[in-house]
Write a protein that holds these residues in place. Structure first.
Motif, short mmCIF file in Angstrom:
data_model
loop_
_atom_site.label_atom_id
_atom_site.label_comp_id
_atom_site.label_asym_id
_atom_site.label_seq_id
_atom_site.Cartn_x
_atom_site.Cartn_y
_atom_site.Cartn_z
N CYS A 155 36.66 42.87 37.31
CA CYS A 155 37.03 41.47 37.53
C CYS A 155 38.44 41.40 38.10
CB CYS A 155 36.95 40.72 36.19
SG CYS A 155 37.46 38.99 36.34
N CYS A 159 39.69 38.88 33.19
CA CYS A 159 39.21 37.97 32.15
C CYS A 159 38.89 38.70 30.86
CB CYS A 159 37.96 37.22 32.64
SG CYS A 159 36.50 38.28 32.73
N ALA A 161 36.56 41.14 30.75
CA ALA A 161 35.25 41.79 30.89
C ALA A 161 35.45 43.28 31.14
CB ALA A 161 34.49 41.16 32.06
N CYS A 187 32.36 38.47 39.09
CA CYS A 187 32.40 39.01 37.72
C CYS A 187 31.27 38.37 36.91
CB CYS A 187 33.75 38.68 37.09
SG CYS A 187 33.82 38.95 35.31
N CYS A 190 32.99 35.89 33.94
CA CYS A 190 33.72 34.63 34.21
C CYS A 190 33.34 34.01 35.55
CB CYS A 190 35.23 34.87 34.15
SG CYS A 190 35.89 35.78 35.58
ZN LIG Z 1 35.91 38.04 34.93
#
Ligand SMILES: [Zn+2]
Length: 291
Positions: A155, A159, A161, A187, A190
């Protein structure tokens, strides 16, 4: 001093291709019980991949970038994902699709055959991001991709992830402009922009979690082969981005292993090691014929 070599500076010999080198390399492979394979851009060239050597070669492969005045190093920079994502994904997406469409050359099979003869098998240390060792049948648990890979994406927004698979990433590109069409890879957590999990130039945001895990596995493997006869076969790894070349030299020095360097332009290496001024595929075939 061996015939076919000459002293260049203290402790370093310039090795040139001599008739003896493939024989010595074959002997080292036949006597080894662990194989470390180092691979750089020159390994992919024999599969038909561009090596991006020099601006002229790069622009011949991608004329739109010449009009924009952008070379490979300009483009392989994470800033484009923020300032011009369609340009960034045009560049990386085109390479991703090219790597997927390309079959690894027969040198991969030769190395895989050698790895199966070794008591401790093989481990791969590559700067290539094309996933071609996995594609050629090497154990994915025995590969370090030191500059990352298209196999995973990350990402751009951080975020939280974890890395996600890049296998589903599809990019449609206008080849006249080398710009990617919407929608761009996103991603899964998000929905923000994703980028390949590849180490770029000036890249402070590369998530190294996958490569770090691969490196831990390599260290474990190396710890288990300390009493073995290690042969290091380095294919097409140059001095421009020396990660692989430096690693192979250091490993040979630290373990007492034999380094076989296949490099058409830069075959020179440490004293006592084997250098062959050939491409990866031709060098591997020359050694295989003598086994
Ligand atoms: Zn993300």
């Amino acid at each position: 001093m061996r015939e076919g070599s000459r002293r260049a500076s203290a402790g370093v010999e310039l090795l040139v291709m001599d008739d003896d080198a493939p024989h010595r390399a074959a002997l080292a492979v036949s006597q080894a019980d662990a194989l470390l394979i180092g691979a750089g851009a020159g390994m992919g060239v024999d599969s038909g991949l561009p090596d991006f050597r020099g601006d002229r070669g790069f622009w011949r492969a991608y004329p739109p970038y010449e009009k924009l005045g952008l070379n490979f190093i300009d483009l392989a920079n994470p800033r484009w994902f923020r300032t011009d994502p369609a340009l960034a994904w045009g560049f990386y997406g085109h390479r991703l699709m090219l790597y997927r469409a390309t079959e690894p050359h027969d040198g991969f099979r030769i190395l895989l055959d050698w790895s199966r003869r070794m008591q401790h098998g093989a481990f791969v240390f590559t700067s290539n991001v094309d996933g071609h060792f996995q594609k050629a049948g090497f154990d994915p648990g025995r590969i370090v991709e030191v500059h990352g890979s298209f196999a995973t994406a990350q990402c751009l927004e951080n975020c939280g992830a974890p890395l996600h698979s890049g296998d589903q990433v599809e990019v449609s590109i206008d080849e006249s402009t080398m710009r990617a069409h919407e929608p761009l890879p996103a991603c899964p957590q998000c929905g923000g922009l994703a980028r390949p999990n590849i180490l770029m130039f000036g890249d402070w945001e590369w998530d190294d979690a996958r490569t770090a895990e691969q490196t831990r596995r390599l260290e474990n493997w190396l710890a288990g082969v300390t009493d073995s006869r290690l042969v290091i076969v380095e294919c097409g790894a140059g001095t421009a981005v020396p990660s692989v070349r430096s690693f192979c030299e250091r490993l040979a020095r630290d373990t007492g292993g034999t380094l076989i360097r296949l490099n058409i332009r830069e075959p020179e290496g440490p004293a006592g090691q084997i250098g062959m001024a050939v491409g990866a595929l031709a060098g591997l075939q020359a050694i295989a014929e003598r086994l």
